[in-house]
Motif scaffolding. Structure first.
Motif, PDB file in Angstrom:
ATOM      1  N   ALA A   1       0.830  -1.205   0.000  1.00  0.00           N
ATOM      2  CA  ALA A   1       0.000   0.000   0.000  1.00  0.00           C
ATOM      3  C   ALA A   1       0.865   1.257   0.000  1.00  0.00           C
ATOM      4  O   ALA A   1       0.585   2.224  -0.719  1.00  0.00           O
ATOM      5  N   GLY A   2       1.913   1.242   0.777  1.00  0.00           N
ATOM      6  CA  GLY A   2       2.824   2.385   0.814  1.00  0.00           C
ATOM      7  C   GLY A   2       3.499   2.624  -0.523  1.00  0.00           C
ATOM      8  O   GLY A   2       3.608   3.762  -0.989  1.00  0.00           O
ATOM      9  N   LEU A   3       3.952   1.548  -1.154  1.00  0.00           N
ATOM     10  CA  LEU A   3       4.572   1.676  -2.472  1.00  0.00           C
ATOM     11  C   LEU A   3       3.577   2.176  -3.510  1.00  0.00           C
ATOM     12  O   LEU A   3       3.917   2.989  -4.374  1.00  0.00           O
ATOM     13  N   SER A   4       2.355   1.708  -3.434  1.00  0.00           N
ATOM     14  CA  SER A   4       1.321   2.149  -4.381  1.00  0.00           C
ATOM     15  C   SER A   4       1.053   3.639  -4.248  1.00  0.00           C
ATOM     16  O   SER A   4       0.949   4.354  -5.253  1.00  0.00           O
ATOM     17  N   LEU A   5       0.949   4.113  -3.023  1.00  0.00           N
ATOM     18  CA  LEU A   5       0.725   5.545  -2.812  1.00  0.00           C
ATOM     19  C   LEU A   5       1.917   6.370  -3.294  1.00  0.00           C
ATOM     20  O   LEU A   5       1.742   7.433  -3.899  1.00  0.00           O
ATOM     21  N   GLY A   6       3.106   5.888  -3.043  1.00  0.00           N
ATOM     22  CA  GLY A   6       4.306   6.590  -3.502  1.00  0.00           C
ATOM     23  C   GLY A   6       4.386   6.657  -5.010  1.00  0.00           C
ATOM     24  O   GLY A   6       4.695   7.707  -5.586  1.00  0.00           O
ATOM     25  N   LEU A   7       4.092   5.546  -5.665  1.00  0.00           N
ATOM     26  CA  LEU A   7       4.123   5.530  -7.131  1.00  0.00           C
ATOM     27  C   LEU A   7       3.035   6.413  -7.716  1.00  0.00           C
ATOM     28  O   LEU A   7       3.242   7.060  -8.746  1.00  0.00           O
ATOM     29  N   ALA A   8       1.877   6.459  -7.082  1.00  0.00           N
ATOM     30  CA  ALA A   8       0.796   7.336  -7.556  1.00  0.00           C
ATOM     31  C   ALA A   8       1.217   8.802  -7.449  1.00  0.00           C
ATOM     32  O   ALA A   8       0.946   9.598  -8.350  1.00  0.00           O
ATOM     33  N   ALA A   9       1.882   9.166  -6.374  1.00  0.00           N
ATOM     34  CA  ALA A   9       2.338  10.546  -6.200  1.00  0.00           C
ATOM     35  C   ALA A   9       3.398  10.908  -7.234  1.00  0.00           C
ATOM     36  O   ALA A   9       3.359  11.990  -7.831  1.00  0.00           O
ATOM     37  N   VAL A  10       4.341  10.004  -7.459  1.00  0.00           N
ATOM     38  CA  VAL A  10       5.385  10.251  -8.459  1.00  0.00           C
ATOM     39  C   VAL A  10       4.778  10.340  -9.854  1.00  0.00           C
ATOM     40  O   VAL A  10       5.138  11.215 -10.651  1.00  0.00           O
ATOM     41  N   GLY A  11       3.844   9.468 -10.152  1.00  0.00           N
ATOM     42  CA  GLY A  11       3.178   9.499 -11.454  1.00  0.00           C
ATOM     43  C   GLY A  11       2.400  10.786 -11.654  1.00  0.00           C
ATOM     44  O   GLY A  11       2.446  11.384 -12.734  1.00  0.00           O
ATOM     45  N   GLY A  12       1.701  11.229 -10.630  1.00  0.00           N
ATOM     46  CA  GLY A  12       0.960  12.485 -10.721  1.00  0.00           C
ATOM     47  C   GLY A  12       1.876  13.676 -10.923  1.00  0.00           C
ATOM     48  O   GLY A  12       1.566  14.591 -11.694  1.00  0.00           O
ATOM     49  N   ALA A  13       3.005  13.678 -10.248  1.00  0.00           N
ATOM     50  CA  ALA A  13       3.972  14.763 -10.413  1.00  0.00           C
ATOM     51  C   ALA A  13       4.551  14.763 -11.826  1.00  0.00           C
ATOM     52  O   ALA A  13       4.744  15.828 -12.423  1.00  0.00           O
ATOM     53  N   ALA A  14       4.809  13.582 -12.365  1.00  0.00           N
ATOM     54  CA  ALA A  14       5.339  13.495 -13.732  1.00  0.00           C
ATOM     55  C   ALA A  14       4.317  14.000 -14.746  1.00  0.00           C
ATOM     56  O   ALA A  14       4.656  14.711 -15.695  1.00  0.00           O
ATOM     57  N   VAL A  15       3.068  13.648 -14.555  1.00  0.00           N
ATOM     58  CA  VAL A  15       2.011  14.124 -15.455  1.00  0.00           C
ATOM     59  C   VAL A  15       1.888  15.640 -15.360  1.00  0.00           C
ATOM     60  O   VAL A  15       1.742  16.322 -16.383  1.00  0.00           O
ATOM     61  N   THR A  16       1.973  16.186 -14.164  1.00  0.00           N
ATOM     62  CA  THR A  16       1.884  17.636 -13.984  1.00  0.00           C
ATOM     63  C   THR A  16       3.049  18.342 -14.662  1.00  0.00           C
ATOM     64  O   THR A  16       2.870  19.395 -15.285  1.00  0.00           O
ATOM     65  N   ALA A  17       4.237  17.772 -14.573  1.00  0.00           N
ATOM     66  CA  ALA A  17       5.397  18.374 -15.231  1.00  0.00           C
ATOM     67  C   ALA A  17       5.213  18.386 -16.749  1.00  0.00           C
ATOM     68  O   ALA A  17       5.530  19.377 -17.416  1.00  0.00           O
TER      69      ALA A  17
END
Length: 108
Positions: A15-31
């Motif tokens: 669950a922790g890894l999933s949340l971390g990957l979701a945050a990184v993915g969202g930041a990449a999309v925003t960039a």
């Protein structure tokens, strides 16, 4: 009992890894969204400056409107001759993505 504790630990880590990957993915999309907004805003400003597009507003005003339509905010806009340079910002979960773009005739 130890099997249950191990399974709970594995689920917690997953669950922790999933949340971390979701945050990184969202930041990449925003960039990427900020980069696209900067490109579009710079092109719009350069088109108005060159006369390729007629607009009732100035080059930087149009660039701000294009950036806002892309979900970003225009931070700076400069026009030098036929070349427009813009900087936009987009936010995601408290993080800010900054992108810059330049548009105009080649070799300027």
């Amino acid at each position: 009992m130890s099997g249950t504790a191990l399974a709970a630990g594995v689920v917690a880590v997953a669950a922790g890894l999933s949340l971390g990957l979701a945050a990184v993915g969202g930041a990449a999309v925003t960039a990427q969204r900020a980069a696209g907004a900067a490109d579009a805003a710079a092109l719009a400003a350069a088109d108005v400056t060159s006369g390729a597009v007629s607009s009732g507003e100035g080059a930087c005003e149009l660039a701000a409107r294009v950036a806002a339509a892309s979900g970003s905010a225009l931070v700076s806009c400069t026009v030098d001759g036929l070349t427009a340079t813009v900087e936009v910002r987009s936010a995601y979960s408290g993080l800010v993505a900054v992108a810059r773009a330049r548009a105009g005739p080649p070799n300027t």
